[in-house]
Design an enzyme around this catalytic site. Structure first.
Site, mmCIF file in Angstrom:
data_model
loop_
_atom_site.group_PDB
_atom_site.id
_atom_site.type_symbol
_atom_site.label_atom_id
_atom_site.label_comp_id
_atom_site.label_asym_id
_atom_site.label_seq_id
_atom_site.Cartn_x
_atom_site.Cartn_y
_atom_site.Cartn_z
ATOM 1 N N GLU A 173 0.871 -1.173 0.000
ATOM 2 C CA GLU A 173 0.000 0.000 0.000
ATOM 3 C C GLU A 173 0.907 1.222 0.000
ATOM 4 O OE1 GLU A 173 -3.092 0.106 -0.498
ATOM 5 O OE2 GLU A 173 -3.511 -2.043 -0.344
ATOM 6 N N CYS A 207 -2.114 9.554 2.527
ATOM 7 C CA CYS A 207 -1.630 9.010 1.256
ATOM 8 C C CYS A 207 -2.633 9.185 0.117
ATOM 9 C CB CYS A 207 -1.273 7.537 1.415
ATOM 10 S SG CYS A 207 -2.649 6.481 1.914
#
Length: 429
Positions: A173, A207
């Site tokens: 991720e 993010c």
């Protein structure tokens, strides 16, 4: 001449042009494959006989989801509780033993996770390994059955290289520069409200936050006062005194972000205080694609605006860069939104809002290409940490029915096999 490179370039150009996207094109390719199998069935049988000298009825077929075994979860500092517990829930639910490596940068949370969390779990199947890069490197020298990593693409490559030595599957991720296209056909204040909220949430250390804006000069002129209005309403005339604006995690990241304030021209904000690790909600304009602020993920309360003349130019700009973790488009036109969706690739896509998709367990979170691989959230977390084992349980009896598949293959046996497989089947064993 490079025949391999030329072929790969030709195929990439076809993909980038969107030729393979329409459902009609895909169906035509599958139909062509079916025609190949039907037209050349005899030829393929002869080829298989030359190469290899070469049925499944009344069986029970199913997928059994089993734990991988010992998994390693490496978590980030920006959401040190949420981004630790979400994958941990999936790993435990799937039946794995877990080694948890929390980020050493968020020191307070690391201490709680290392000292308190193990008291609530069976320590025979769960362990926390605190420490920095050295300790993480030592962990990665060992064999795990699965590795789940959340962090930067740079460290993701290190994790993947270590996993490759043991052929360990991974979920990465990662992050990247998430584009936000703002069409001329939308209300600037609505866009500004949502942009400001999602860009400056957690001081921009998210993010999936919008990383930069693509819009026309005309929309930029309308958007700037709207962004200033939204920032003032959210954080007051002096954002530094607002209890709702976060701070930068450490000195290293503060210095990095302060360096980015020199790119383009500051249109809003730009103030900073090293002693408090404070950087004001900032908007940059006149930003060039080659400047540092457009070369790396910002991960802070800075929003560059890059001017484009059209939707096509915006899409070309996005497609020239690595595939992002998230992509955002603001427009009152469904056609514009759908075109942006159809002609780009990203981990997730949202129109006329921010990363609210993270609140929906029915939607996975995951990147593509440089922004990561694999996905989790809700049921996807359970699936990620499970090996999907294909199972077929065949009865021990009924041997007479199976005799037709054994050699020698007489004409009668071949006719029976074809009948058993079905007239439309082209299965090749």
């Amino acid at each position: 001449m490079d025949p391999v490179g030329d072929t790969l370039q030709r195929l990439r150009e076809t993909f980038r042009a969107g030729r393979t996207q329409p459902a009609e094109f895909r169906a035509a390719q599958l139909e062509g494959l079916g025609r190949f199998l039907r037209d050349h069935k005899q030829l393929l049988q002869e080829a298989l006989a030359q190469d290899l000298h070469k049925l499944t009825q009344l069986d029970s077929a199913f997928i059994r989801k089993e734990p991988f075994g010992l998994v390693l979860i490496i978590t980030p500092w920006n959401y040190p509780v949420n981004l630790t517990l979400l994958p941990l829930v999936g790993a435990l639910a799937a039946g794995n033993c877990v080694v948890l490596k929390p980020s050493e940068i968020s020191k307070g949370t690391e201490k709680v996770l290392a000292e308190v969390l193990p008291q609530y779990l069976d320590q025979s199947c769960f362990a926390v390994m605190p420490g920095g890069p050295k300790e993480t490197g030592q962990l990665l020298e060992h064999k795990f059955d699965y590795i789940f990593f959340t962090g930067s693409p740079r460290v993701g490559r290190i994790v993947m290289a270590a996993a490759a030595k043991h052929l360990t599957p991974v979920t990465l991720e990662l992050g990247g520069k998430n584009p936000c296209y703002v069409d001329d056909n939308c209300d600037p204040q609505t866009v500004a409200n949502r942009l400001a909220f999602f860009r400056y949430f957690n001081a921009g250390q998210t993010c999936v936050a919008p990383d930069y804006v693509l819009c026309s000069p005309k929309m930029q002129e309308r958007l700037l006062p709207a962004l200033q209005s939204a920032i003032t309403r959210f954080y007051g005339e002096d954002p530094r005194s607002s209890p709702d604006l976060g701070r930068i995690i450490n000195e290293k990241h503060f210095q990095r972000l302060q360096g980015l304030l020199g790119c383009g021209r500051v249109a809003i904000g730009g103030q900073s205080d090293e002693s408090d690790r404070y950087i004001a909600p900032t908007v940059l304009v006149d930003v060039q694609e080659t400047e540092p602020v457009m070369q790396e993920e910002i991960f802070g309360p800075i929003l560059p605006i890059v001017n484009v003349r059209s939707l096509d130019e915006a899409i070309d700009f996005i497609k020239r860069r690595e595939k992002p973790l998230a992509l955002y488009a603001f427009s009152n036109s469904n056609q514009v939104v759908n075109e942006m969706l159809d002609r780009t690739s990203s981990g997730s896509f949202t129109s006329n809002d921010g990363f609210v998709n993270l609140t929906l367990p029915s939607l996975p979170l995951g990147g593509v290409g440089n922004s990561g691989m694999g996905r989790y959230h809700g049921k996807y977390s359970f699936d990620t940490f499970s090996h999907h084992r294909a199972c077929l349980l065949s009865p021990s009896g009924l041997e007479k029915l199976n005799e037709i598949r054994y050699p020698p293959y007489t004409d009668r046996n071949q006719q029976l096999i074809r009948w058993a497989l079905g007239s439309q089947s082209c299965t090749l064993l």
